[in-house]
Design a protein around this motif. Structure first.
Motif, mmCIF file in Angstrom:
data_model
loop_
_atom_site.group_PDB
_atom_site.id
_atom_site.type_symbol
_atom_site.label_atom_id
_atom_site.label_comp_id
_atom_site.label_asym_id
_atom_site.label_seq_id
_atom_site.Cartn_x
_atom_site.Cartn_y
_atom_site.Cartn_z
ATOM 1 N N ASP A 23 0.671 -1.262 -0.010
ATOM 2 C CA ASP A 23 0.048 -0.187 0.057
ATOM 3 C C ASP A 23 0.814 1.290 0.066
ATOM 4 O O ASP A 23 0.168 2.455 -0.024
ATOM 5 N N VAL A 24 2.139 1.128 0.116
ATOM 6 C CA VAL A 24 3.068 2.432 0.075
ATOM 7 C C VAL A 24 3.151 3.231 -1.011
ATOM 8 O O VAL A 24 3.691 4.307 -1.069
ATOM 9 N N LYS A 25 2.823 2.483 -2.257
ATOM 10 C CA LYS A 25 2.984 3.257 -3.435
ATOM 11 C C LYS A 25 2.376 4.547 -3.444
ATOM 12 O O LYS A 25 1.144 4.609 -2.913
ATOM 13 N N GLY A 26 2.821 5.494 -4.249
ATOM 14 C CA GLY A 26 2.096 6.926 -4.571
ATOM 15 C C GLY A 26 3.040 7.902 -4.414
ATOM 16 O O GLY A 26 4.409 7.856 -3.902
ATOM 17 N N GLN A 27 2.652 9.271 -4.525
ATOM 18 C CA GLN A 27 3.366 10.458 -4.380
ATOM 19 C C GLN A 27 3.086 10.960 -3.395
ATOM 20 O O GLN A 27 1.686 11.530 -3.200
ATOM 21 N N ARG A 28 3.794 11.422 -2.255
ATOM 22 C CA ARG A 28 3.422 12.042 -0.970
ATOM 23 C C ARG A 28 4.441 13.007 -0.557
ATOM 24 O O ARG A 28 5.408 12.974 -0.729
ATOM 25 N N PRO A 29 3.683 14.046 0.123
ATOM 26 C CA PRO A 29 4.439 15.156 0.882
ATOM 27 C C PRO A 29 5.238 14.604 2.074
ATOM 28 O O PRO A 29 4.937 13.854 2.971
ATOM 29 N N THR A 30 6.538 14.747 1.807
ATOM 30 C CA THR A 30 7.476 14.337 3.334
ATOM 31 C C THR A 30 7.476 15.190 4.248
ATOM 32 O O THR A 30 6.992 16.571 4.250
ATOM 33 N N GLN A 31 8.149 15.182 5.196
ATOM 34 C CA GLN A 31 8.184 16.077 6.495
ATOM 35 C C GLN A 31 9.060 17.181 6.085
ATOM 36 O O GLN A 31 8.900 18.276 6.691
ATOM 37 N N GLU A 32 9.910 16.806 5.207
ATOM 38 C CA GLU A 32 10.762 18.176 4.633
ATOM 39 C C GLU A 32 9.999 19.146 3.744
ATOM 40 O O GLU A 32 10.391 20.343 3.762
ATOM 41 N N GLY A 33 8.831 18.571 3.569
ATOM 42 C CA GLY A 33 8.036 19.724 2.543
ATOM 43 C C GLY A 33 7.787 19.228 1.036
ATOM 44 O O GLY A 33 6.984 19.501 0.474
ATOM 45 N N THR A 34 9.210 18.821 0.476
ATOM 46 C CA THR A 34 8.773 18.218 -0.851
ATOM 47 C C THR A 34 8.223 16.997 -1.168
ATOM 48 O O THR A 34 8.035 16.048 0.131
ATOM 49 N N GLU A 35 8.044 16.358 -2.322
ATOM 50 C CA GLU A 35 7.366 15.079 -2.285
ATOM 51 C C GLU A 35 8.429 13.899 -2.520
ATOM 52 O O GLU A 35 9.489 14.209 -2.970
ATOM 53 N N VAL A 36 7.712 12.856 -2.312
ATOM 54 C CA VAL A 36 8.866 11.445 -2.710
ATOM 55 C C VAL A 36 7.791 10.486 -3.369
ATOM 56 O O VAL A 36 6.446 10.603 -3.138
ATOM 57 N N GLU A 37 8.300 9.846 -4.407
ATOM 58 C CA GLU A 37 7.580 9.047 -5.229
ATOM 59 C C GLU A 37 7.892 7.718 -4.947
ATOM 60 O O GLU A 37 8.976 7.399 -5.193
ATOM 61 N N VAL A 38 6.752 6.796 -4.545
ATOM 62 C CA VAL A 38 7.160 5.194 -4.484
ATOM 63 C C VAL A 38 6.490 4.526 -5.364
ATOM 64 O O VAL A 38 5.199 4.786 -5.834
ATOM 65 N N THR A 39 6.980 3.713 -6.083
ATOM 66 C CA THR A 39 6.513 2.822 -7.228
ATOM 67 C C THR A 39 6.766 1.255 -6.598
ATOM 68 O O THR A 39 7.832 0.953 -6.218
ATOM 69 N N GLY A 40 5.987 0.434 -7.258
ATOM 70 C CA GLY A 40 6.025 -1.061 -7.109
ATOM 71 C C GLY A 40 5.326 -1.296 -5.729
ATOM 72 O O GLY A 40 4.584 -0.525 -5.095
ATOM 73 N N LYS A 41 5.477 -2.767 -5.518
ATOM 74 C CA LYS A 41 4.609 -3.095 -4.263
ATOM 75 C C LYS A 41 5.234 -4.463 -3.831
ATOM 76 O O LYS A 41 6.346 -5.132 -4.557
ATOM 77 N N GLY A 42 4.899 -4.948 -2.643
ATOM 78 C CA GLY A 42 5.690 -6.349 -2.025
ATOM 79 C C GLY A 42 6.889 -5.958 -1.920
ATOM 80 O O GLY A 42 7.618 -5.266 -1.458
ATOM 81 N N GLY A 43 7.817 -7.002 -2.664
ATOM 82 C CA GLY A 43 9.359 -7.096 -2.359
ATOM 83 C C GLY A 43 9.961 -6.226 -3.664
ATOM 84 O O GLY A 43 11.211 -6.441 -3.459
#
Length: 251
Positions: A149-169
């Motif tokens: 479920d972690v995939k997606g583009q989300r704002p970090t605590q620093e302010g800019t965003e991070v993009e997570v792709t894929g799933k599982g392992g």
């Protein structure tokens, strides 16, 4: 006969009174307490290096009972990252209390990832508190998400965003860093060990929400409230008298 009958009635009444004074036997069913409930199963972390992670930390399931700062400090292969967030790398930077107020997803670079940084960047992080603070905050965002479920583009605590792709392992961060073992459960976080130090300068462009689509990973843009300027109130001045106009005679 009357006396014997009265005695019989009296004895019966006394027996009834005694019977009523004895508490009735009630079958009680104890409500199950929280301690009786079966413990939730700790999910296995996923990733190509999870076998080595479990071998190095045989009691890894116990991390689920620890706040994330203590869990991070317990994993040998991310000791440099732990030093960066806890004041060891720079005494002016300690964000452990912030992370312990999660829930957070935390990306923890390996010791090898930090060793691959250029020497001048490593020296910069040790001496510049603001730069190190931005870096470590870029490795965390609010959430409690497992590997599927972690995939997606989300704002970090620093302010800019991070993009997570894929799933599982098979998960990547910003298309370059790979998760070697992820979904490690802490009390208030999910930890993902990554093979690169994430750089805020390489953050993806922020997603701008549109009127036709919406996604849970969109960061709402902050728009400054419009300033409403009240139109000036028109004031009607009496028209000036024309030159030479005759005055009305006094009545």
């Amino acid at each position: 006969m009357k006396t014997r009958t009265s005695k019989t009635i009296g004895v019966a009444a006394s027996a009834a009174a005694i019977a009523l004074s004895v508490p009735l036997a009630v079958t009680a069913y104890a409500q199950p307490s929280d301690s009786d409930a079966p413990a939730a199963e700790i999910p296995d972390p996923q990733g190509p290096e999870c076998g080595a992670f479990k071998e190095a930390l045989p009691n890894w399931k116990g991390l689920a009972d620890l706040p994330v700062s203590a869990a991070l400090a317990s994993i040998p292969e991310i000791s440099t990252f732990n030093s960066a967030i806890s004041g060891g790398m720079n005494p002016a930077v300690n964000i452990t209390s912030v992370l312990d107020n999660g829930p957070y997803v935390v990306f923890a670079p390996t010791n090898e990832a930090f060793a691959e940084l250029p020497p001048e960047q490593a020296a910069y992080l040790r001496t510049d508190a603001a730069g190190l603070t931005n870096l470590v905050y870029y490795h965390a965002f609010l959430g409690l998400l497992g590997p599927d479920d972690v995939k997606g583009q989300r704002p970090t605590q620093e302010g800019t965003e991070v993009e997570v792709t894929g799933k599982g392992g098979d998960i990547q961060v910003n298309a370059t860093a790979k998760v070697t073992c992820g979904g490690i459960q802490a009390q208030n976080a999910r930890i993902y060990i990554v093979d690169q130090v994430l750089d805020p300068a390489e953050a993806p462009a922020p997603i701008t929400p549109t009127s036709t689509s919406a996604t849970t990973s969109v960061t709402p843009t902050t728009t400054a409230p419009a300033t409403t300027t009240a139109a000036p109130t028109a004031t009607t001045e009496p028209a000036p008298a024309e030159a030479g106009a005759a005055e009305a005679p006094a009545g």
